[in-house]
Design an enzyme around this catalytic site. Sequence first.
Site, PDB file in Angstrom:
ATOM      1  N   ASN A 127       0.877  -1.177   0.000  1.00 13.23           N
ATOM      2  CA  ASN A 127       0.000   0.000   0.000  1.00 13.23           C
ATOM      3  C   ASN A 127       0.916   1.229   0.000  1.00 13.23           C
ATOM      4  O   ASN A 127       1.476   1.576   1.028  1.00 13.23           O
ATOM      5  CB  ASN A 127      -0.888  -0.039   1.258  1.00 13.23           C
ATOM      6  CG  ASN A 127      -1.688   1.239   1.444  1.00 13.23           C
ATOM      7  OD1 ASN A 127      -1.787   2.066   0.534  1.00 13.23           O
ATOM      8  ND2 ASN A 127      -2.259   1.409   2.632  1.00 13.23           N
ATOM      9  N   TRP A 128       1.044   1.827  -1.156  1.00 12.81           N
ATOM     10  CA  TRP A 128       1.995   2.951  -1.284  1.00 12.81           C
ATOM     11  C   TRP A 128       1.491   4.225  -0.618  1.00 12.81           C
ATOM     12  O   TRP A 128       2.232   5.171  -0.437  1.00 12.81           O
ATOM     13  CB  TRP A 128       2.286   3.227  -2.759  1.00 12.81           C
ATOM     14  CG  TRP A 128       3.019   2.139  -3.475  1.00 12.81           C
ATOM     15  CD1 TRP A 128       3.343   0.892  -2.991  1.00 12.81           C
ATOM     16  CD2 TRP A 128       3.528   2.180  -4.815  1.00 12.81           C
ATOM     17  NE1 TRP A 128       4.005   0.168  -3.951  1.00 12.81           N
ATOM     18  CE2 TRP A 128       4.129   0.938  -5.083  1.00 12.81           C
ATOM     19  CE3 TRP A 128       3.513   3.150  -5.829  1.00 12.81           C
ATOM     20  CZ2 TRP A 128       4.734   0.651  -6.309  1.00 12.81           C
ATOM     21  CZ3 TRP A 128       4.100   2.862  -7.047  1.00 12.81           C
ATOM     22  CH2 TRP A 128       4.708   1.618  -7.277  1.00 12.81           C
ATOM     23  N   LYS A 129       0.195   4.277  -0.330  1.00 12.09           N
ATOM     24  CA  LYS A 129      -0.427   5.489   0.241  1.00 12.09           C
ATOM     25  C   LYS A 129      -0.153   6.685  -0.671  1.00 12.09           C
ATOM     26  O   LYS A 129      -0.034   6.509  -1.880  1.00 12.09           O
ATOM     27  CB  LYS A 129       0.065   5.707   1.678  1.00 12.09           C
ATOM     28  CG  LYS A 129      -0.064   4.444   2.536  1.00 12.09           C
ATOM     29  CD  LYS A 129       0.123   4.676   3.990  1.00 12.09           C
ATOM     30  CE  LYS A 129      -0.039   3.349   4.724  1.00 12.09           C
ATOM     31  NZ  LYS A 129      -0.013   3.487   6.168  1.00 12.09           N
TER      32      LYS A 129
ATOM     33  N   HIS B  76      -9.465   1.451   4.706  1.00  9.34           N
ATOM     34  CA  HIS B  76      -8.197   1.602   5.425  1.00  9.34           C
ATOM     35  C   HIS B  76      -8.413   2.572   6.585  1.00  9.34           C
ATOM     36  O   HIS B  76      -9.188   3.526   6.471  1.00  9.34           O
ATOM     37  CB  HIS B  76      -7.113   2.126   4.468  1.00  9.34           C
ATOM     38  CG  HIS B  76      -5.751   2.098   5.097  1.00  9.34           C
ATOM     39  ND1 HIS B  76      -5.325   3.078   5.952  1.00  9.34           N
ATOM     40  CD2 HIS B  76      -4.753   1.181   5.036  1.00  9.34           C
ATOM     41  CE1 HIS B  76      -4.101   2.765   6.382  1.00  9.34           C
ATOM     42  NE2 HIS B  76      -3.735   1.622   5.840  1.00  9.34           N
TER      43      HIS B  76
ATOM     44  N   GLU C 246      -5.375  -4.676  10.749  1.00  2.89           N
ATOM     45  CA  GLU C 246      -4.351  -3.658  10.918  1.00  2.89           C
ATOM     46  C   GLU C 246      -4.607  -2.855  12.198  1.00  2.89           C
ATOM     47  O   GLU C 246      -5.391  -1.887  12.180  1.00  2.89           O
ATOM     48  CB  GLU C 246      -4.359  -2.693   9.722  1.00  2.89           C
ATOM     49  CG  GLU C 246      -4.042  -3.341   8.401  1.00  2.89           C
ATOM     50  CD  GLU C 246      -3.476  -2.321   7.413  1.00  2.89           C
ATOM     51  OE1 GLU C 246      -2.351  -2.542   6.934  1.00  2.89           O
ATOM     52  OE2 GLU C 246      -4.135  -1.306   7.155  1.00  2.89           O
TER      53      GLU C 246
ATOM     54  N   GLY D 180       2.629   2.405  10.695  1.00  4.26           N
ATOM     55  CA  GLY D 180       3.603   3.474  10.508  1.00  4.26           C
ATOM     56  C   GLY D 180       4.364   3.856  11.770  1.00  4.26           C
ATOM     57  O   GLY D 180       5.029   4.885  11.820  1.00  4.26           O
TER      58      GLY D 180
ATOM     59  N   GLY E 114       2.875  -0.958   4.219  1.00  9.16           N
ATOM     60  CA  GLY E 114       2.963   0.448   3.827  1.00  9.16           C
ATOM     61  C   GLY E 114       4.406   0.846   3.568  1.00  9.16           C
ATOM     62  O   GLY E 114       4.966   0.617   2.496  1.00  9.16           O
ATOM     63  N   GLY E 115       5.024   1.431   4.578  1.00 10.61           N
ATOM     64  CA  GLY E 115       6.382   1.975   4.450  1.00 10.61           C
ATOM     65  C   GLY E 115       7.374   1.047   3.769  1.00 10.61           C
ATOM     66  O   GLY E 115       8.123   1.464   2.873  1.00 10.61           O
TER      67      GLY E 115
HETATM   68  P1  PGA Z   1       2.924   0.422   7.561  1.00  9.87           P
HETATM   69  O1  PGA Z   1       1.434   0.650   6.969  1.00  9.87           O
HETATM   70  O2  PGA Z   1       3.431  -0.865   6.976  1.00  9.87           O
HETATM   71  O3  PGA Z   1       3.704   1.617   7.087  1.00  9.87           O
HETATM   72  O4  PGA Z   1       2.790   0.360   9.038  1.00  9.87           O
HETATM   73  C1  PGA Z   1       0.561  -0.421   6.793  1.00  9.87           C
HETATM   74  C2  PGA Z   1      -0.766   0.087   6.262  1.00  9.87           C
HETATM   75  O5  PGA Z   1      -1.214   1.162   6.646  1.00  9.87           O
HETATM   76  O6  PGA Z   1      -1.391  -0.600   5.427  1.00  9.87           O
END
Ligand code: PGA
Length: 248
Positions: free
Chosen positions: A9-11, A93, A165, A171, A232-233
């Site tokens: 998930n690149w956001k 999300h 999640e 994050g 994400g990250g």
């Molecule tokens: P993260 O994010 O891996 O940066 O904690 C996960 C997400 O929000 O899907």
Amino acid sequence: MRQPLIAGNWKMNLGLKEAVSLISELKKVKPNKAEMLICPPFVDLPAASEMVQGTHIQLGAQNMYPEEKGAFTGEISPAMLKELHCRYVICGHSERRHIMGESDEFIHRKVVSALVHGLTPILCTGETAEQRNEGRTEEIIREELETALFNLPSEQAETIVIAYEPIWAIGTGAAATAVDAQAVAHFIRGELTRLYGETTAEKIRILYGGSVKAANIEDFMAQKDIDGGLIGGASLKAAEFKEIYEKV
Ligand code: PGA
């Protein structure tokens, strides 16, 4: 057997140039039994779609609006995502729930609309730190699941993906322990069994998300009810995402 899914998930990260360069790197990764999915920002999707054609990389969107078309300024429809060969769409999300104020009912509409258009929803669930401290994790997740999946027949339910999640882990670098994540994933599978019966519940993939990285993915994957990660990250760096995928 549920196929493992490693979803990035690149956001709101990586413009077109950066997206092209990351995808070029990911194309070099040797495919294995797990499914690799990237969910770039909307503006990257046309280029990403061309680049991943015929490769092991699947494409997904981070969001959509649950209508076919019309006067919804700034929104993107499921049909538009299908045209770009997206297979998945993330629904609900926690950033959309908490920053954009999306309700369980609205997320339900997205799940239904995604399925109608042949997209697989990745339905996100998870509790805040406060809710966890109050011992309300299961109550919150049950409510999110029941509303989002309301009236969904089992033939549709069995195709969706659920992501657990915990919001306090997203994050922050402080992932849930694999044992805690498994306990909630097991609870989710139990709720799915209650709603749809065991055969259907056993087909549904459950992902863990929240500070997943190459160093901890194996712990999560070793858990009985965890079938992959929503990342994400760590999905923004080719080497890290590759390592995660290869460890699955
Ligand atoms: P993260 O994010 O891996 O940066 O904690 C996960 C997400 O929000 O899907």
